[in-house]
Structure formats: C-alpha cells, structure tokens
Design an enzyme around this catalytic site. Structure first.
Site, PDB file in Angstrom:
ATOM      1  N   GLY A 139       0.832  -1.204   0.000  1.00  0.00           N
ATOM      2  CA  GLY A 139       0.000   0.000   0.000  1.00  0.00           C
ATOM      3  C   GLY A 139       0.864   1.251   0.000  1.00  0.00           C
ATOM      4  O   GLY A 139       2.013   1.239  -0.461  1.00  0.00           O
ATOM      5  N   SER A 140       0.312   2.311   0.536  1.00  0.00           N
ATOM      6  CA  SER A 140       0.996   3.607   0.477  1.00  0.00           C
ATOM      7  C   SER A 140       2.045   3.728   1.591  1.00  0.00           C
ATOM      8  O   SER A 140       1.912   3.103   2.643  1.00  0.00           O
ATOM      9  CB  SER A 140      -0.040   4.715   0.625  1.00  0.00           C
ATOM     10  OG  SER A 140      -0.725   4.534   1.847  1.00  0.00           O
ATOM     11  N   PRO A 141       3.059   4.558   1.380  1.00  0.00           N
ATOM     12  CA  PRO A 141       4.076   4.749   2.425  1.00  0.00           C
ATOM     13  C   PRO A 141       3.473   5.246   3.743  1.00  0.00           C
ATOM     14  O   PRO A 141       3.928   4.835   4.821  1.00  0.00           O
ATOM     15  CB  PRO A 141       5.021   5.793   1.817  1.00  0.00           C
ATOM     16  CG  PRO A 141       4.852   5.642   0.344  1.00  0.00           C
ATOM     17  CD  PRO A 141       3.420   5.243   0.124  1.00  0.00           C
ATOM     18  N   VAL A 189       0.460   4.663   5.130  1.00  0.00           N
ATOM     19  CA  VAL A 189      -0.157   3.557   5.882  1.00  0.00           C
ATOM     20  C   VAL A 189       0.922   2.537   6.261  1.00  0.00           C
ATOM     21  O   VAL A 189       0.867   1.943   7.346  1.00  0.00           O
ATOM     22  CB  VAL A 189      -1.323   2.921   5.085  1.00  0.00           C
ATOM     23  CG1 VAL A 189      -1.923   1.758   5.850  1.00  0.00           C
ATOM     24  CG2 VAL A 189      -2.401   3.959   4.789  1.00  0.00           C
ATOM     25  N   GLY A 190       1.911   2.383   5.407  1.00  0.00           N
ATOM     26  CA  GLY A 190       3.032   1.482   5.724  1.00  0.00           C
ATOM     27  C   GLY A 190       3.677   1.844   7.054  1.00  0.00           C
ATOM     28  O   GLY A 190       4.020   0.974   7.854  1.00  0.00           O
ATOM     29  N   GLU A 195       5.581  -3.278   0.959  1.00  0.00           N
ATOM     30  CA  GLU A 195       5.640  -3.051  -0.494  1.00  0.00           C
ATOM     31  C   GLU A 195       4.917  -1.735  -0.755  1.00  0.00           C
ATOM     32  O   GLU A 195       3.687  -1.697  -0.756  1.00  0.00           O
ATOM     33  CB  GLU A 195       4.955  -4.207  -1.240  1.00  0.00           C
ATOM     34  CG  GLU A 195       5.648  -5.551  -1.073  1.00  0.00           C
ATOM     35  CD  GLU A 195       6.927  -5.668  -1.892  1.00  0.00           C
ATOM     36  OE1 GLU A 195       7.102  -4.888  -2.853  1.00  0.00           O
ATOM     37  OE2 GLU A 195       7.747  -6.535  -1.572  1.00  0.00           O
ATOM     38  N   CYS A 206       1.869   0.464  -9.266  1.00  0.00           N
ATOM     39  CA  CYS A 206       2.961   0.964  -8.403  1.00  0.00           C
ATOM     40  C   CYS A 206       4.278   1.094  -9.148  1.00  0.00           C
ATOM     41  O   CYS A 206       5.105   1.917  -8.790  1.00  0.00           O
ATOM     42  CB  CYS A 206       3.121   0.066  -7.185  1.00  0.00           C
ATOM     43  SG  CYS A 206       3.475  -1.635  -7.654  1.00  0.00           S
TER      44      CYS A 206
END
Ligand code: NAD
Length: 475
Positions: free
Chosen positions: A194-196, A198-199, A216, A250
C-alpha cells in the site's frame, strides 16, 4: 479486546498442531488456490470490471496469469509448485573443526500466523501472490483485501475460504478502523502492500510485538530517455506502462526526464501511441480502465492543474474517466511532482544530460522502479551504477516484474523486503540455524570447561575460528 483475537488464536492453534508443515499439505493448498483461479475466473473478470472498469485482457495478464496460467510456466503458482521441494530442503553449511562430526544446517521454518494486507489496484495479484509464498513456507494466513475494490473483496471473502483449509486460512473484510484494531493482535509476520503513509502505521503496530514486516510501498518512478533511442518504441513502451490499468500501477513510469530535443520528438510519438492503443477517443476504448473510486478520481483530476496539458486532459466524474494525459512545463514544486501520480498522467521534465538526470533522481526518495531508455550500454550502466531503486529496467517499463526469478520490492521510502518466486518463499520462512551434535565423545569437549587452562586456548581457537582464505596470488 482487539478485533478478531479469537480468529488469530484459532489459526495459531492450527499452526502449532503442525498441520501446515508437510510438503503434501502445502502443495494441496496451492493446487486448491489454482482451482479457485480457474473456476472463479469469470467472477474475477466481472468484479474487477465493476470496481474499476479493468479491461479483461489486462486482468488476465496482470491478475490471473501472474498467479496461475496453464501456458505460462513462469507464473508464481507453477514456479512454486515446481520448486517447493528444493526450496524446503535443509541448507547444510560449512563447519569448523569442533563440529566436524556434527550436522549443521539452516531449516526453512514457517513464521506462524501471517497477516497479508493488500491494496485495490491489483486486488487479486497483490493478495494472492504473497499468499502463494506464505502457504509454500508453511504458514497460517489472515488475508485483508482492500475495501475500495469492494466487488473483489466480496468475491474473495465469500469464495476463497471454500477452496482453502478454513482452520489455517481466513479472509477478513475490514475498513480502516477495523484493520487498525486487527493490527493490535500479535502476528508472527505482516506483509503489507500500500501507500508509504499507511506502511508507517503498519510498521508502528508491528513494532509493539516486534513482528517482522515486509512493506511493499509506492512512490515516483523516474524514466530517463536519452537522446539515442528509437523514439517510436520508447513512446509505445512508456505509454503502455503509464496507461495500463489507467496508471494505477505501483511500478508505472511516473514521469519522464529527457532533453528538450527529445521531448519535441517524444510528444508526437506519444500522441501516436495513445491513438494507436485507445483510438481517437480513449473514453470509448474497451481497453482503458477507470479510476477506482471518487476520492481517488478527485485527487488525480486535481493534478491536471499542474503544468500544461499537451495530450489528453479530458475527464468525466460520473464514470471516473481520466484521459491518457501528457503534461509539460511542470514545476518541481507542483503537486504532480510532489506526490505519486497513480493515474493516467505523464509529466515530461527536461534535463540537460544523463548526469543531470542522475542528480535529479538522487535528490529524491528512492523509487520502487527506475527506467532508462538508451541504445547506449554506457548510458544504461551509468544510471544503473549511480542510482538506487527497488528494481531497474532498461529499454522497457514494468517487464522486470514479470520474472519470478527476480526479487520484487522497494528500498527506503518505496519499501522494505521483497517477494516473487523463491523470494516469496524465503520472505515467509525463518532461517532457523540448527546444529545437531552427538551425545558422546565428551573428551573432545573437555578443553572448553572450567577450571580454564590458558594453555588450551590455542587449541580451542584453532577448533572454532574461521581462517581467512589466501587472497594474494603470490602467497
Ligand atoms: P493504502 O495504503 O491506502 O491501503 C492499503 C491497505 O491498507 C488496504 O487494504 C487498506 O484497507 C489498508 N489501510 C488503509 N488505511 C489504513 C490504516 N490507517 N490502518 C491500517 N490499514 C489501513 O493504499 P491503496 O490506496 O490501497 O494503494 C495505493 C498505494 O499502494 C500506492 O502508494 C501504490 O504505489 C502502493 N502500491 C504498492 C505496490 C507494491 O508492490 N510496492 C503495489 C500496489 C500498490
């Protein structure tokens, strides 16, 4: 109480029972996953079309084939089925004198209960490819598909459990709030795509239990086009990578860097490529997808205010259509260059030289993918050597991720860890070191016991130290 605590503990009990360990069990679950993909293919095509108007051709290629295909022996599932026995084998290692009579090896141990969280842009691929690795490595798994691709979420939640062993594999359909509470549980491994932003939250939640993670993530993938290349080929390959899945990929090339002269050649070639791919009005093309949701549509639409539109630019909020678009005269501080585009928009920025392009790339976060187009090997190697990114592909876009033999993952802001093929199996396996010693021959151990005798030290050193191999040819 954290959400789904009962589910996590029942999966952990199943894992502790050892049922996921035999290779036959893992192969049977993987084959069942293959049957899900075969038997539910039409439902997958329908769900992805409903969610974001994905062209069936793109779904076959990027969702179903990647996971499983009778024809494609390089698919994740066939690749894993073909090699699992070899991957699982203990890896015997070098020994010192003291352990010459023993057995020393690395056992590929499953972690236990794994959580896989997936995004919406390739909702089947990004849920099931990690799942293949997690099953192959002998784990129990909770899958959390994205709530944004809600038709796929429903399909996976309803149909997948009918194929897999319910004691060991579960799908949790959850939005942000429920996922936050799900993450309060102690997992043995978390695999997040997902997005940085939320990561970071996922990593913080994992840190509470010291749970290892693979992240990822996304970012802005540069695409440098040198002056020496076949412009028509470049335009088609860049346009395909950028506009596939309406840019919601991505590893899509996020922006092009090239000289002013190349930009002037590239623009008509890109216009031609877009018309060749999608016809004079891409809105009518069955081969061009839509943006996944209204929130995502508004964000991508707002990026069209940056720079100057030279190709495309049309939008339709009702159908969440954004035309394949090329921008020029973009400023570096405009939002289209500040955030991941994740839509069918391609800005072209000009640089004076390959060195300029390298400096531009290195001044930013490290990308998930980096692309270079040049007929000069020197230029390609220069960029490869002087930059850093998750993956690299010369003279094409996206194709490097089609090889399960190449690890796929980011670096820095674009992620942590990798998977695909053998790397997936390794990601979900703990490399457990094992030394199996004999129970007798106690006299050989005597020199190490107290009371210590300094005179025995050289002997012990010789028995346990690793010596440096001679490196000089003259010695
Ligand atoms: P996202 O981070 O918003 O959501 C991903 C998942 O996390 C979803 O399942 C969602 O339900 C969950 N989630 C969202 N907010 C959460 C929170 N606060 N706490 C816990 N879970 C939460 O990402 P997205 O919009 O679904 O996907 C787009 C992003 O994913 C882009 O940045 C893209 O580059 C990246 N991406 C990366 C890869 C890769 O392989 N590296 C692949 C596809 C997409």
């Amino acid at each position: 109480m954290s959400s789904h605590a009962g589910l996590v503990s029942s999966l952990r009990a199943a894992w502790l029972s050892g049922k996921t360990r035999p290779v036959e069990y893992r192969l049977a679950q993987l084959e069942a996953l293959g049957r899900f993909l075969d038997e539910k293919k039409e439902d997958i095509l329908e769900a992805t079309a409903l969610d974001m108007g994905k062209p069936p051709f793109e779904v076959e290629l990027s969702e179903i084939s990647v996971c499983r295909s009778e024809l494609n022996h390089r698919s994740e599932l066939n690749h894993t089925l073909n090699h699992l026995g070899t991957w699982m084998k203990d890896e015997h290692v070098e020994k010192n004198w003291a352990t010459q009579l023993d057995s020393a090896f690395i056992r590929k141990d499953p972690y236990g209960v794994v959580l896989i969280i997936a995004p919406w842009n390739y909702p089947i691929n990004l849920l099931l490819v990690p799942l293949i690795g997690a099953i192959a490595a002998g784990n129990c798994v909770i899958m959390k598909p994205s709530e944004i691709s809600r038709n796929v979420e429903r399909l996976v939640a309803e149909a997948l459990p009918r194929y897999l062993d319910k004691d060991c594999f579960a799908v949790v359909a959850a939005g942000v709030e429920e996922t936050t509470r799900l993450l309060e549980n102690k997992f043995d491994y978390i695999f997040f795509t997902g997005s940085p932003s939320v990561g970071r939250m996922v990593m913080a939640a994992a840190a509470k239990h010291l749970t290892p993670v693979t992240l990822e993530l996304g970012g802005k993938n540069p695409c440098y086009v040198s002056d020496t290349c076949n412009v028509q080929n470049v335009a088609r390959r860049v346009a395909w990578g950028r506009f596939f899945n309406a840019g919601q990929t991505c590893v899509a090339p996020d922006y092009v860097l090239c000289s002013v002269e190349m930009r002037e050649k590239l623009l008509p070639a890109l216009r031609e490529a877009v018309t060749e791919f999608y016809g004079p009005n891409p809105r009518e093309s069955p081969d061009f997808a839509r943006i996944a949701g209204d929130k995502q549509f508004r964000r991508v639409q707002a990026l069209l205010r940056c720079g100057r539109v030279v190709i495309g630019g049309q939008t339709d909020a009702e159908t969440r259509y954004i035309a394949p678009t090329v921008l020029v005269d973009v400023q570096q501080d405009e939002s289209v260059m500040q955030e991941e585009i994740f839509g069918p928009i391609l800005p072209i920025l000009t640089v004076a030289s390959v060195e300029d392009a390298i400096a531009f790339i290195n001044a930013r976060e490290r990308p998930l993918a980096l692309y270079v187009f040049s007929s000069s090997k020197k230029v390609v190697n220069r960029v490869l050597e002087r930059t850093s990114s998750g993956g690299f592909c010369a003279n094409d876009t996206i194709m490097h991720i089609t090889l399960p033999s190449l690890p796929f993952g980011g670096i820095g802001q674009s992620g942590l860890g990798c998977y695909h093929g053998r790397s997936s199996f390794e990601t979900f396996s703990h490399r457990r070191s094992a030394l199996l010693r004999g129970a007798g021959r106690e006299a050989l151990n005597a020199p190490r016991y107290p009371p210590y005798a300094p005179g025995r030290l050289p002997l012990l050193r010789a028995a346990t130290e690793t010596r440096r191999r001679a490196t000089c040819a003259l010695l």
